[in-house]
Design a protein around this motif. Structure first.
Motif, PDB file in Angstrom:
ATOM      1  N   PHE A  24       2.832 -10.387 -10.464  1.00 33.85           N
ATOM      2  CA  PHE A  24       2.953  -8.974 -10.063  1.00 33.85           C
ATOM      3  C   PHE A  24       1.714  -8.230 -10.529  1.00 33.85           C
ATOM      4  O   PHE A  24       1.390  -8.246 -11.725  1.00 33.85           O
ATOM      5  CB  PHE A  24       4.212  -8.356 -10.686  1.00 33.85           C
ATOM      6  CG  PHE A  24       5.477  -8.942 -10.138  1.00 33.85           C
ATOM      7  CD1 PHE A  24       6.061  -8.420  -8.987  1.00 33.85           C
ATOM      8  CD2 PHE A  24       6.082 -10.040 -10.737  1.00 33.85           C
ATOM      9  CE1 PHE A  24       7.211  -8.978  -8.457  1.00 33.85           C
ATOM     10  CE2 PHE A  24       7.236 -10.600 -10.222  1.00 33.85           C
ATOM     11  CZ  PHE A  24       7.804 -10.074  -9.077  1.00 33.85           C
ATOM     12  N   LEU A  25       1.042  -7.622  -9.597  1.00 30.58           N
ATOM     13  CA  LEU A  25      -0.204  -6.936  -9.919  1.00 30.58           C
ATOM     14  C   LEU A  25      -0.068  -5.463  -9.545  1.00 30.58           C
ATOM     15  O   LEU A  25       0.305  -5.148  -8.411  1.00 30.58           O
ATOM     16  CB  LEU A  25      -1.373  -7.558  -9.145  1.00 30.58           C
ATOM     17  CG  LEU A  25      -1.487  -9.083  -9.165  1.00 30.58           C
ATOM     18  CD1 LEU A  25      -2.568  -9.546  -8.201  1.00 30.58           C
ATOM     19  CD2 LEU A  25      -1.815  -9.571 -10.570  1.00 30.58           C
ATOM     20  N   ASP A  26      -0.357  -4.602 -10.502  1.00 32.25           N
ATOM     21  CA  ASP A  26      -0.241  -3.170 -10.236  1.00 32.25           C
ATOM     22  C   ASP A  26      -1.628  -2.533 -10.315  1.00 32.25           C
ATOM     23  O   ASP A  26      -2.147  -2.349 -11.420  1.00 32.25           O
ATOM     24  CB  ASP A  26       0.724  -2.542 -11.270  1.00 32.25           C
ATOM     25  CG  ASP A  26       1.224  -1.193 -10.813  1.00 32.25           C
ATOM     26  OD1 ASP A  26       0.730  -0.681  -9.789  1.00 32.25           O
ATOM     27  OD2 ASP A  26       2.118  -0.643 -11.492  1.00 32.25           O
TER      28      ASP A  26
ATOM     29  N   ALA B  53       0.493  -4.223  -5.855  1.00 27.10           N
ATOM     30  CA  ALA B  53       0.466  -2.817  -5.453  1.00 27.10           C
ATOM     31  C   ALA B  53      -0.962  -2.346  -5.563  1.00 27.10           C
ATOM     32  O   ALA B  53      -1.613  -2.569  -6.591  1.00 27.10           O
ATOM     33  CB  ALA B  53       1.363  -2.007  -6.391  1.00 27.10           C
ATOM     34  N   THR B  54      -1.474  -1.749  -4.503  1.00 27.26           N
ATOM     35  CA  THR B  54      -2.883  -1.341  -4.543  1.00 27.26           C
ATOM     36  C   THR B  54      -3.158  -0.160  -3.610  1.00 27.26           C
ATOM     37  O   THR B  54      -2.384   0.112  -2.684  1.00 27.26           O
ATOM     38  CB  THR B  54      -3.803  -2.533  -4.180  1.00 27.26           C
ATOM     39  OG1 THR B  54      -5.151  -2.118  -4.260  1.00 27.26           O
ATOM     40  CG2 THR B  54      -3.522  -3.062  -2.771  1.00 27.26           C
TER      41      THR B  54
ATOM     42  N   GLY C  50       6.724   4.224  -4.385  1.00 19.86           N
ATOM     43  CA  GLY C  50       7.753   3.265  -4.812  1.00 19.86           C
ATOM     44  C   GLY C  50       7.213   1.884  -5.106  1.00 19.86           C
ATOM     45  O   GLY C  50       7.977   0.954  -5.377  1.00 19.86           O
ATOM     46  N   LYS C  51       5.872   1.742  -5.099  1.00 19.80           N
ATOM     47  CA  LYS C  51       5.262   0.411  -5.320  1.00 19.80           C
ATOM     48  C   LYS C  51       5.533  -0.087  -6.754  1.00 19.80           C
ATOM     49  O   LYS C  51       6.033  -1.194  -6.957  1.00 19.80           O
ATOM     50  CB  LYS C  51       3.723   0.475  -5.102  1.00 19.80           C
ATOM     51  CG  LYS C  51       3.299   1.071  -3.783  1.00 19.80           C
ATOM     52  CD  LYS C  51       1.802   1.008  -3.585  1.00 19.80           C
ATOM     53  CE  LYS C  51       1.008   1.760  -4.640  1.00 19.80           C
ATOM     54  NZ  LYS C  51       1.097   3.230  -4.548  1.00 19.80           N
TER      55      LYS C  51
ATOM     56  N   LEU D  73       0.855  -1.188   0.000  1.00 20.12           N
ATOM     57  CA  LEU D  73       0.000   0.000   0.000  1.00 20.12           C
ATOM     58  C   LEU D  73       0.890   1.237   0.000  1.00 20.12           C
ATOM     59  O   LEU D  73       2.051   1.174   0.392  1.00 20.12           O
ATOM     60  CB  LEU D  73      -0.881   0.010   1.254  1.00 20.12           C
ATOM     61  CG  LEU D  73      -1.949  -1.078   1.359  1.00 20.12           C
ATOM     62  CD1 LEU D  73      -2.564  -1.052   2.773  1.00 20.12           C
ATOM     63  CD2 LEU D  73      -3.035  -0.873   0.319  1.00 20.12           C
ATOM     64  N   GLY D  74       0.324   2.314  -0.402  1.00 15.89           N
ATOM     65  CA  GLY D  74       1.100   3.555  -0.412  1.00 15.89           C
ATOM     66  C   GLY D  74       0.519   4.535  -1.402  1.00 15.89           C
ATOM     67  O   GLY D  74      -0.173   4.141  -2.344  1.00 15.89           O
TER      68      GLY D  74
END
Lengths: 235, 463
Positions: free
Chosen positions: A154-156, A187-188, A39-40, A33-34
Motif C-alpha cells: 500500500f503506497l500513499d 494513492a497518488t 477517500g484514497k 487518483l483523486g
C-alpha cells in the motif's frame, strides 16, 4: 488478492468512503487518483486495519481485515508519503527492527542485500536515519516491504517530493515487485506515474469510485481531462 | 517480540544525548548521596555514642554532693542514630537527638541539626532518601515521557502497528525498557548503599529486614511512577504535553500538596504556642487542677499525711528527711501535668499528621516518603517513642535519688554509679511495618490506579 466489497466509512454525517468495490489481482498495480479527501487514504487505512470500516468488507488474500487483522497485517507493507523511521537508529537498524517485528530473522548480509535491492547505497546503511533524504527513507521503506515478503503493498503518495531520478528508481522497484506477484494499491496525485506504473487506474471523488480504467485503454490526455473534471467538481 | 521492542527502545534511549547527560548527572548525585549518608551516619553515631558516655561518666564521678543537687548535675540521653539513617534521615535534623535528664523538668530535645546549619538546609539534606523521593521521580518522567509519544511524533506508529507485533507486546516492550533503565539506577543505588551499610552497620542482621522492605517499597514506587509515565505518554501522543503533565504531577505531589496539607492542618488543628504551653503548665503546677489547691496547700496536706504515717507530731520527729518526700511528691504531680500537656500536644500533632497523611492519597511521593521514614525509623513516632522512654528514665532517676535522699544528705560516687545509663532501642521491624501500614496501603492504591491507567491507555493505542 485485494478486494473491497461495499466498503464504507462514515464519520458522523460525513461519508469518507461510499460503497467502494474493487479487486486487485496478484501482481497488479492499481493507482487511485483523486483530490484530497476523495477517500484514497481512508481506503488504504481500512485495508491496513488502522481504522475500522463502517460497513462492507476489506479482504486480503481472502481473509477479512477486521476479523483476521493479525494475519492480514503480516501480508502487507505500507509506504506512506514520508517514510518515518527512528531517527537515532541507522537504516540497517531500522530494517532489522521491522524485519524482526514481522517475525523474520535475517543475517546482516541478507538485510544489506534487501537494501541494495531497494536501491540504498551501501555507504549510507550505517548512518543514522536523521541524516537521510526523503528518497533514502523511501528506499528503507521499500526494503522493509521486501524483507516482510509482503503479498500486498500500500503506497500513499509515495513519490510526492521525490526528484525525477528517485521517482524513476522507485517506479522500477515497484514494477519488479509487481513482476514477483506483489499486488500494489497506490494513492497518488501523479497522473504520469499512475499511467506509467499502474495496470489499472481508479479516480475517486467524495468517497466514491467515479472512473475505473486500465492504463492501456486511456491516453495521457484523456486521463488528464478526466482527472481535471473531477477536481473541478470539488472546486 | 517483547524482547525485540525492549532492545530497540534501550538502544534509542541510550543514544539520546540528553539521556546520557541526565544519566551521568544522576550517577554523580547517587555517589554524592551515598557519601553524604555515610558521613552523616558515621559522624553522628560516633558523636552521640561518645557524648552519652562522656556526660554519664561525668555524672557518676561527680563526687560527694547533696543527692538532689547532684541529680541536677544531670546527663544526656541520646537517641542513637538509626541504622538506616544513612539512607533516609527523615526528620532527625528537625527533632534533635538528645534529652537532658534532670529533676523537675521534662527534658527538652536539644541539638537539632538544623540549628547549626546554614539557610541552604532549607533545600533538604542530600542523601539516598532525598534523591529517591525528590529527584528520582523526575528522572523517571524524563526517561519515559516520550516512550510512546515519539511514535506519533516520528510518524512511526503506522509502521509499528502495521507490523506483525501485537499491541500488547509493544506496550509491554516499552514498559519493560523503561523499567530496565530505572532498574539500572536502582541497582547502582542498591550496590553502593549495600556496600556502605555492610561496612558500617554493627547489627547487619537486624538492619537487613528493614533494608529489604525499604528496597521492595522503592521498587514498587518506581514501577508505579514508570507505569504512570508510560500511560501518560501514550494518552497524550505529544512529548511536550506528556512532560508538562508529568512535571506538573511531580511538582504537585512533591512540593505543593505537602505544603498545602501542612498549612491546612495548621489551620484546622492549630498547635499550642510555647508561651501558652508554659503558662498553662505553670498554672496547673502552682495552683493545681480542679480542687487540688495551691502548691503550699498541697505541701501542708502532704506533711499532715507524712506525720500521720510515721505517727509523729512534727517534722523534726520524722525518721526520714521531708524535703525528698516533697520533691518526689511534686515530681509525680508535676509530671502528671506535663504528661497531660504533652499528650494534648501529641494528639494535636497526630491529628495534623493524619490530615497530611490523608493527602498522600493524592500523591505517591508523599506515601513513599512516609513509608521510607517509618521503615528507617527516622519518623516522628520513633522520635516520640524515644522522648517517652527518656522521660521515663528521667523519672526513674528521680525516684532513685529521692529515695536515697530521704535517708542520706550526701551521695558519693558509689551511689551515683547505681544510677543506670540510658539505653534506647528503636522499634523493631513489626512495629515499623505497622506504622508504615497506611503508607503501604496508599501505595497499593496507587498501584491499582497505575494498572487501571495502563489498561485505559492500552485501549487507546490506535493510529
Amino acid at each position: 488478492m485485494l478486494k473491497a466489497e461495499n466498503l464504507t466509512k462514515q464519520y458522523g454525517e460525513h461519508i469518507a468512503l461510499d460503497r467502494l468495490n474493487l479487486e486487485i489481482k496478484a501482481g497488479e498495480v492499481y493507482c487511485l487518483l483523486g483530490s484530497n479527501g476523495a477517500g484514497k487514504s481512508t481506503t488504504i487505512n481500512i485495508f491496513l486495519g488502522f481504522i475500522p470500516a463502517s460497513d462492507g468488507r476489506a479482504l486480503i488474500d481472502g481473509q477479512e481485515v477486521s476479523v483476521n487483522n493479525a494475519a492480514t497485517r503480516n501480508m502487507v507493507a505500507y509506504i506512506p508519503e514520508i517514510v518515518n523511521l527512528y531517527p537515532t537508529l541507522s537504516g540497517m537498524e531500522n530494517l532489522e527492527y521491522f524485519s524482526a517485528l514481522s517475525g523474520f530473522r535475517h543475517t546482516k548480509q541478507q538485510l544489506q542485500s534487501y537494501m541494495q535491492t531497494a536501491g540504498l547505497q551501501s555507504s549510507a546503511l550505517d548512518n543514522r536515519v536523521s541524516s537521510y533524504s526523503k528518497g533514502m527513507r523511501q528506499k528503507v521503506g521499500i526494503a522493509i516491504a521486501l524483507v516482510k515478503k509482503a503479498k500486498a503493498l500500500f503506497l500513499d503518495e509515495p513519490t510526492s517530493g521525490l526528484d525525477p531520478h528517485a521517482s524513476n528508481e522507485f517506479s522500477q522497484i515497484i514494477t519488479r515487485l509487481s513482476e514477483q506477484g506483489v499486488s500494489t494499491l497506490m494513492a497518488t496525485h501523479d497522473l504520469l506515474m499512475a499511467k506509467n506504473l499502474g495496470n489499472r487506474i481508479g479516480i475517486m471523488h467524495k468517497g466514491r469510485l467515479r472512473h475505473e480504467m486500465t492504463a492501456n485503454e486511456v491516453s495521457d490526455a484523456d486521463l488528464t481531462k478526466l482527472y481535471i473534471d473531477v477536481v473541478k467538481e470539488v472546486i | 517480540m517483547i524482547g525485540i521492542v525492549v532492545k530497540k527502545e534501550l538502544k534509542e534511549i541510550f543514544r539520546t544525548s540528553r539521556i546520557a547527560w541526565l544519566f551521568a548527572g544522576l550517577l554523580v548525585l547517587i555517589a554524592l548521596s551515598v557519601y553524604n549518608g555515610y558521613t552523616y551516619y558515621t559522624s553522628h553515631s560516633s558523636l552521640l555514642k561518645e557524648s552519652q558516655e562522656v556526660t554519664y561518666k561525668q555524672f557518676i564521678s561527680q563526687g560527694n554532693k547533696n543527692p538532689h543537687l547532684g541529680a541536677h548535675f544531670g546527663f544526656y540521653a541520646y537517641k542513637p542514630t538509626a541504622d538506616l539513617a544513612m539512607i533516609d534521615n527523615g526528620i532527625e535534623d528537625y527533632t534533635g537527638s538528645s534529652f537532658y535528664l534532670e529533676p523537675h523538668k521534662r527534658g527538652i530535645i536539644k541539638f537539632r541539626e538544623v540549628t547549626d546549619a546554614t539557610s541552604l538546609k532549607s533545600f533538604g539534606f542530600l542523601n539516598i532518601g532525598y534523591l529517591i523521593q525528590f529527584i528520582f521521580p523526575l528522572f523517571i518522567f524524563l526517561i519515559c515521557h516520550n516512550i510512546f509519544s515519539k511514535e506519533w511524533e516520528n510518524g512511526t506508529i503506522k509502521l509499528l502497528l502495521g507490523s506483525k507485533v501485537g499491541r500488547r507486546d509493544i506496550y509491554m516492550g516499552k514498559l519493560l525498557a523503561c523499567l530496565c533503565v530505572v532498574s539500572m539506577l536502582i541497582g547502582i543505588i542498591l550496590f553502593l548503599s549495600s556496600t556502605v551499610l555492610i561496612a558500617t552497620s554493627a547489627n547487619l542482621e537486624k538492619v537487613m529486614g528493614s533494608y529489604l522492605i525499604y528496597l521492595s517499597g522503592l521498587c514498587l514506587f518506581s514501577v508505579i511512577l514508570t507505569s504512570i509515565a508510560v500511560s501518560v505518554s501514550l494518552l497524550t501522543r505529544s512529548s511536550t504535553l506528556s512532560l508538562v503533565i508529568l512535571a506538573g504531577f511531580w511538582l504537585m505531589g512533591v512540593f505543593l500538596l505537602p505544603r498545602l496539607a501542612g498549612e491546612i492542618s495548621k489551620h484546622v488543628y492549630p498547635a499550642i504556642t510555647s508561651v501558652k504551653f508554659d503558662h498553662v503548665t505553670f498554672n496547673e503546677m502552682q495552683y493545681g487542677v480542679g480542687d487540688e489547691g495551691t502548691k503550699d496547700y498541697r505541701r501542708e496536706k502532704l506533711l499532715e499525711r507524712t506525720l500521720a504515717e510515721y505517727h509523729v507530731d512534727s517534722i523534726q520527729q520524722l525518721p526520714v528527711y521531708f524535703i525528698p518526700i516533697t520533691i518526689e511528691f511534686f515530681e509525680e504531680s508535676d509530671g502528671k501535668v506535663m504528661d497531660r500537656a504533652y499528650s494534648a500536644v501529641d494528639q494535636n500533632q497526630a491529628r495534623q499528621n493524619g490530615l497530611v497523611r490523608s493527602v498522600a492519597m493524592l500523591s505517591p511521593f508523599l506515601a513513599f516518603r512516609d513509608f521510607s521514614m517509618h521503615v528507617t525509623a527516622t519518623d516522628m513516632e520513633t522520635h516520640n517513642d524515644f522522648s517517652e522512654k527518656a522521660e521515663q528514665h528521667r523519672r526513674k532517676i528521680g525516684v532513685i535519688v529521692d529515695e536515697y535522699y530521704q535517708k542520706h544528705v550526701e551521695a558519693t560516687n558509689e551511689f551515683w554509679k547505681t544510677v543506670p545509663q540510658f539505653q534506647y532501642e528503636p522499634p523493631g521491624l513489626t512495629h515499623r511495618l505497622v506504622a508504615a501500614g497506611p503508607a503501604m496501603l496508599i501505595m497499593l492504591g496507587w498501584t491499582l490506579a497505575a494498572i487501571a491507567l495502563m489498561i485505559f491507555s492500552y485501549r487507546k493505542m490506535t493510529v
